[in-house]
Design a protein around this motif. Structure first.
Motif, PDB file in Angstrom:
ATOM      1  N   GLN A 441       0.853  -1.177   0.000  1.00  0.00           N
ATOM      2  CA  GLN A 441       0.000   0.000   0.000  1.00  0.00           C
ATOM      3  C   GLN A 441       0.892   1.232   0.000  1.00  0.00           C
ATOM      4  OE1 GLN A 441      -2.881   0.191   3.128  1.00  0.00           O
ATOM      5  NE2 GLN A 441      -3.760   2.135   2.450  1.00  0.00           N
ATOM      6  N   SER A 442       0.588   2.176  -0.878  1.00  0.00           N
ATOM      7  CA  SER A 442       1.358   3.415  -0.983  1.00  0.00           C
ATOM      8  C   SER A 442       0.397   4.550  -1.268  1.00  0.00           C
ATOM      9  CB  SER A 442       2.416   3.310  -2.080  1.00  0.00           C
ATOM     10  OG  SER A 442       1.789   3.128  -3.343  1.00  0.00           O
ATOM     11  N   GLY A 443       0.864   5.778  -1.039  1.00  0.00           N
ATOM     12  CA  GLY A 443       0.014   6.924  -1.278  1.00  0.00           C
ATOM     13  C   GLY A 443       0.781   8.216  -1.213  1.00  0.00           C
ATOM     14  N   CYS A 444       0.081   9.286  -1.589  1.00  0.00           N
ATOM     15  CA  CYS A 444       0.677  10.616  -1.575  1.00  0.00           C
ATOM     16  C   CYS A 444      -0.445  11.645  -1.584  1.00  0.00           C
ATOM     17  CB  CYS A 444       1.625  10.815  -2.752  1.00  0.00           C
ATOM     18  SG  CYS A 444       0.826  10.669  -4.365  1.00  0.00           S
ATOM     19  N   LYS A 445      -0.057  12.911  -1.467  1.00  0.00           N
ATOM     20  CA  LYS A 445      -0.995  14.018  -1.467  1.00  0.00           C
ATOM     21  C   LYS A 445      -0.743  14.890  -2.680  1.00  0.00           C
ATOM     22  CE  LYS A 445      -1.341  14.250   3.577  1.00  0.00           C
ATOM     23  NZ  LYS A 445      -1.151  15.119   4.771  1.00  0.00           N
ATOM     24  N   LEU A 446      -1.814  15.291  -3.341  1.00  0.00           N
ATOM     25  CA  LEU A 446      -1.734  16.172  -4.497  1.00  0.00           C
ATOM     26  C   LEU A 446      -2.431  17.481  -4.155  1.00  0.00           C
ATOM     27  CD1 LEU A 446      -0.918  16.533  -7.477  1.00  0.00           C
ATOM     28  CD2 LEU A 446      -3.160  15.640  -8.108  1.00  0.00           C
ATOM     29  N   ARG A 447      -1.656  18.553  -4.158  1.00  0.00           N
ATOM     30  CA  ARG A 447      -2.181  19.870  -3.831  1.00  0.00           C
ATOM     31  C   ARG A 447      -2.469  20.616  -5.133  1.00  0.00           C
ATOM     32  NH1 ARG A 447       1.798  18.647  -0.176  1.00  0.00           N
ATOM     33  NH2 ARG A 447       1.200  18.764   2.032  1.00  0.00           N
ATOM     34  N   ILE A 552      -5.821  16.425  -2.436  1.00  0.00           N
ATOM     35  CA  ILE A 552      -6.426  15.141  -2.804  1.00  0.00           C
ATOM     36  C   ILE A 552      -5.513  14.032  -2.309  1.00  0.00           C
ATOM     37  CG2 ILE A 552      -7.226  13.682  -4.694  1.00  0.00           C
ATOM     38  CD1 ILE A 552      -7.741  16.153  -6.319  1.00  0.00           C
ATOM     39  N   LEU A 553      -6.050  13.087  -1.561  1.00  0.00           N
ATOM     40  CA  LEU A 553      -5.288  11.928  -1.087  1.00  0.00           C
ATOM     41  C   LEU A 553      -5.395  10.805  -2.115  1.00  0.00           C
ATOM     42  CD1 LEU A 553      -6.337  11.889   2.692  1.00  0.00           C
ATOM     43  CD2 LEU A 553      -4.306  12.906   1.655  1.00  0.00           C
ATOM     44  N   ILE A 554      -4.250  10.337  -2.600  1.00  0.00           N
ATOM     45  CA  ILE A 554      -4.182   9.293  -3.630  1.00  0.00           C
ATOM     46  C   ILE A 554      -3.493   8.076  -3.024  1.00  0.00           C
ATOM     47  CG2 ILE A 554      -3.335   8.711  -5.924  1.00  0.00           C
ATOM     48  CD1 ILE A 554      -3.318  11.670  -6.570  1.00  0.00           C
ATOM     49  N   SER A 555      -4.009   6.899  -3.286  1.00  0.00           N
ATOM     50  CA  SER A 555      -3.440   5.683  -2.717  1.00  0.00           C
ATOM     51  C   SER A 555      -3.511   4.542  -3.724  1.00  0.00           C
ATOM     52  CB  SER A 555      -4.167   5.282  -1.423  1.00  0.00           C
ATOM     53  OG  SER A 555      -5.533   5.009  -1.707  1.00  0.00           O
ATOM     54  N   THR A 556      -2.628   3.597  -3.532  1.00  0.00           N
ATOM     55  CA  THR A 556      -2.576   2.386  -4.359  1.00  0.00           C
ATOM     56  C   THR A 556      -2.443   1.183  -3.430  1.00  0.00           C
ATOM     57  OG1 THR A 556      -1.467   3.606  -6.124  1.00  0.00           O
ATOM     58  CG2 THR A 556      -1.429   1.215  -6.255  1.00  0.00           C
ATOM     59  N   VAL A 557      -3.226   0.143  -3.702  1.00  0.00           N
ATOM     60  CA  VAL A 557      -3.231  -1.058  -2.872  1.00  0.00           C
ATOM     61  C   VAL A 557      -3.060  -2.275  -3.776  1.00  0.00           C
ATOM     62  CG1 VAL A 557      -4.533  -2.443  -1.217  1.00  0.00           C
ATOM     63  CG2 VAL A 557      -4.725   0.051  -1.188  1.00  0.00           C
ATOM     64  N   VAL A 558      -2.183  -3.187  -3.361  1.00  0.00           N
ATOM     65  CA  VAL A 558      -1.960  -4.446  -4.085  1.00  0.00           C
ATOM     66  C   VAL A 558      -2.173  -5.589  -3.108  1.00  0.00           C
ATOM     67  CG1 VAL A 558      -0.350  -5.844  -5.409  1.00  0.00           C
ATOM     68  CG2 VAL A 558      -0.310  -3.363  -5.641  1.00  0.00           C
ATOM     69  N   THR A 559      -3.052  -6.515  -3.465  1.00  0.00           N
ATOM     70  CA  THR A 559      -3.320  -7.679  -2.614  1.00  0.00           C
ATOM     71  C   THR A 559      -3.188  -8.949  -3.445  1.00  0.00           C
ATOM     72  OG1 THR A 559      -5.695  -7.494  -3.053  1.00  0.00           O
ATOM     73  CG2 THR A 559      -4.855  -6.432  -1.069  1.00  0.00           C
ATOM     74  N   PHE A 560      -2.649  -9.987  -2.819  1.00  0.00           N
ATOM     75  CA  PHE A 560      -2.518 -11.307  -3.448  1.00  0.00           C
ATOM     76  C   PHE A 560      -3.467 -12.261  -2.736  1.00  0.00           C
ATOM     77  CE2 PHE A 560       1.326  -9.253  -4.769  1.00  0.00           C
ATOM     78  CZ  PHE A 560       1.614  -9.786  -6.008  1.00  0.00           C
ATOM     79  N   VAL A 561      -4.318 -12.904  -3.513  1.00  0.00           N
ATOM     80  CA  VAL A 561      -5.342 -13.795  -2.979  1.00  0.00           C
ATOM     81  C   VAL A 561      -5.069 -15.212  -3.467  1.00  0.00           C
ATOM     82  CG1 VAL A 561      -7.804 -14.258  -2.811  1.00  0.00           C
ATOM     83  CG2 VAL A 561      -6.994 -11.887  -2.990  1.00  0.00           C
ATOM     84  N   ASP A 562      -4.972 -16.133  -2.505  1.00  0.00           N
ATOM     85  CA  ASP A 562      -4.760 -17.544  -2.833  1.00  0.00           C
ATOM     86  C   ASP A 562      -6.126 -18.187  -3.086  1.00  0.00           C
ATOM     87  OD1 ASP A 562      -3.946 -20.112  -3.171  1.00  0.00           O
ATOM     88  OD2 ASP A 562      -3.079 -20.361  -1.167  1.00  0.00           O
ATOM     89  N   VAL A 563      -6.357 -18.602  -4.306  1.00  0.00           N
ATOM     90  CA  VAL A 563      -7.636 -19.212  -4.675  1.00  0.00           C
ATOM     91  C   VAL A 563      -7.479 -20.711  -4.925  1.00  0.00           C
ATOM     92  CG1 VAL A 563      -8.607 -17.087  -5.613  1.00  0.00           C
ATOM     93  CG2 VAL A 563      -7.263 -18.584  -7.097  1.00  0.00           C
ATOM     94  N   SER A 564      -6.458 -21.299  -4.334  1.00  0.00           N
ATOM     95  CA  SER A 564      -6.224 -22.731  -4.548  1.00  0.00           C
ATOM     96  C   SER A 564      -7.346 -23.550  -3.931  1.00  0.00           C
ATOM     97  CB  SER A 564      -4.880 -23.152  -3.941  1.00  0.00           C
ATOM     98  OG  SER A 564      -3.832 -22.387  -4.492  1.00  0.00           O
TER      99      SER A 564
END
Length: 590
Positions: A441-447, A552-564
């Motif tokens: 998860q990462s993020g930043c602020k854009l003014r 403006i608050l901007i964020s990015t999320v990466v998740t790995f899901v095991d569907v075995s």
């Protein structure tokens, strides 16, 4: 006083040009067409037919004033730029497959003038041009007479056989002796045959190997057995430069004579010395890289240490006859340079034991070419992904083609990079790679100032979230090949907006979900990616409550899901007996 002979020459020259000066109704104009000048007279008079010229043909003195034969080539039907059958070629104004609609999009005529033999004094020419003043633009075609201004030109072709090719006479049992006397016979000794072959091939001698050239050895060429007309192995096939191959073929052998068959011996493939370049004295020895021995029960054992020359040996034990150390697989790996030189040759062999029940045997041959000074490409797994290594991703420019990837393996699938300043504009262009198995998860602020419109802000935020090149496909395994695009997993990019559709929407988050499963056996399962979804979340672009800036608050999320699916040990089904009794088994009872 005039020099003797000058007056007749002037008379002849004036006689040649008199017909041009006495013609009326057409204005001659001089054109230049690819290296030679000629005078063109267009058919401008009304009622003039394309086949009749406006120039009077000068008559040659004497009996040679017979009419010129009908030309074999019709320039109106000749088109040198028509390269595609049943298809219109671009800017080819003489292509009969082009319609008026095709001509309207032409930018010019690639071949403006089509003529026959330029050495004729007078001949027909087809002139093509484009009329761009018309709406739509159209092609203009003219059939004109051209005159060669050169004094040394062909006035009349009185040798009719020269206008076409002569059909060669096919030898048969009646004309063979006559044709043999005419040609002077055939060379019957081997020396003349070799010398003539050498002379024919001398222009092709090269100081380097070129694509497709046979690899030369000290004796002849490197032999690469392969099937030709049938599945049987042919040993006289040469290995070609830069032509990687992998073939299988069968070989019929007499097991008792296996020790004498060279195609089954290890030395037949390790002893050739390849020439570094054609016709050179520098030789490259074949290095035996590995030797693997296969037993009758398919058990593989790699020989340690320096490989020795193992020869086939026939062994008879009771009713069982076997032949050991028989070559079953051959793999050549040749290293070459950009100058067309062979610098290294490596060989891997698979030797096996053959019994009388498996003849004929099957052999496999491979040859690969590796450029010199090339570094191996690191993988993210072999075959499954390894935790902590980057995802393999890329683009497909056109359906049916391979995947294009960047050379930086850590830059193929990236997200926003977080810093302590949390300023989106300061970290623009700095990305963090997506690593397999790591939830991130990462993020930043854009003014933004109040003067920035909503559409510009939405475009800027979206480019920050996706980066410079957001991938279209992700490799299912860590060692997936780029040319095999059918197995790659597409990235599903979805856009979600708020319920307030009347207001302007600005992206605020990018949520990436990677689904993977365990593939293979329970002992050593491999990680395989089965689905990738990127969700772009948007929210209304609200006005600032106070001040001239809005954040403006901007964020990015990466998740790995095991569907075995839950792993369950499986067993092979019990064998069923499908036996049939003879139809008269119960005779004479039934």
């Amino acid at each position: 006083m005039r020099p003797p002979g000058l007056q007749p020459i002037l008379i002849v020259l004036l006689g040649c040009w008199a017909p041009v000066s006495t013609q009326t109704g057409a204005t001659p104009e001089v054109m230049t067409n690819e290296g030679f000048n000629f005078t063109e007279v267009a058919l401008a008079t009304a009622g003039a037919s394309p086949s009749s010229g406006l120039l009077a043909t000068p008559r040659a003195p004497g009996p040679s004033s017979s009419p010129r034969p009908t030309p074999v080539t019709d320039v109106a039907a000749l088109c040198v730029c028509d390269l595609s059958p049943a298809q219109c070629d671009v800017n080819c104004c003489c292509d009969s497959d082009c319609s008026a609609l095709d001509f309207s999009v032409f930018s010019a005529c690639s071949v403006p003038v089509v003529t026959g033999d330029s050495r004729f004094c007078s001949q027909k020419a087809a002139v093509y041009s484009m009329n761009f003043t018309a709406d739509p633009p159209e092609r203009v075609f003219k059939l004109v007479d051209i005159i060669n201004p050169s004094i040394f030109c062909v006035h009349i072709t009185n040798y009719k056989p020269a206008l076409s090719f002569i059909n060669p006479e096919v030898p048969d049992e009646n004309s063979f002796d006559k044709l043999m006397k005419t040609s002077g016979g055939f060379p019957l000794n081997a020396e003349s045959d070799i010398s003539s072959t050498t002379k024919l091939n001398s222009p092709r001698t090269s100081a380097k190997y070129e694509y497709g050239m046979p690899l030369q050895t000290r004796e002849s060429f490197l032999r690469f057995p392969s099937p030709l007309t049938s599945s049987l192995c042919t040993d006289d096939n040469p290995a070609a430069f830069l032509v990687s191959q992998a073939v299988k073929c069968t070989r019929r052998i007499n097991l008792e004579q296996c020790e004498e068959i060279k195609a089954l011996q290890m030395a037949s493939y390790s002893s050739p010395e390849i020439l570094k370049v054609p016709n050179s004295r520098t030789k490259v020895h074949v290095i035996v890289q590995s030797v693997i021995v296969q037993s009758l029960n398919q058990t593989l054992t790699q020989l340690e240490g320096t490989p020795v020359d193992l020869r086939p040996a026939f062994v008879s034990a009771g009713n069982v006859n076997v032949c050991t150390s028989v070559v079953l697989e051959v793999k050549y790996s040749l290293t070459y340079t950009d100058a067309g030189e062979i610098t290294k040759a490596e060989l891997s062999l698979l030797l096996g034991t053959v019994s009388s029940g498996v003849t004929p045997i099957q052999q496999k041959f491979e040859i690969h070419f590796i450029p010199q000074n090339t570094k191996p490409v690191p993988l993210s797994g072999n075959p499954g992904y390894v935790v902590g290594l980057p995802l393999v991703a890329g683009f497909q420019p056109q359906k049916g083609l391979g995947i294009i990837q960047t050379t930086n393996r850590y830059g193929q699938f990236t997200i926003l990079h977080s810093t302590t300043e949390q300023d989106c504009l300061a970290i623009e262009g700095i990305r963090t790679p997506v690593l397999f198995g790591y939830n991130m998860q990462s993020g930043c602020k854009l003014r933004l100032t109040r003067a920035v419109p909503c559409r510009l802000a939405a475009h800027k935020v979206k480019s920050l979230l996706k980066g410079q090149g957001f991938p279209e496909y992700v490799a299912p395994f860590g060692n997936s090949q780029a040319h095999d695009a059918l197995g790659w997993v597409p990235v599903h990019f979805l856009t979600h907006s708020s319920s307030d559709k009347d207001s302007c929407q600005v992206p605020v988050a990018l949520v990436i979900e990677v689904k993977w499963t365990k593939y293979g056996s329970l002992v050593n399962p491999q990680a395989k990616i089965v689905n990738v979804t990127a969700n772009l979340l948007s929210s209304p672009f609200l006005e600032a409550d106070s001040g001239n800036e809005r954040t403006i608050l901007i964020s990015t999320v990466v998740t790995f899901v095991d569907v075995s699916a839950p792993a369950e040990p499986g067993f092979r089904a019990r064998p069923t007996i499908n036996a049939r009794l003879p139809f008269d088994f119960f005779f004479p009872f039934v």
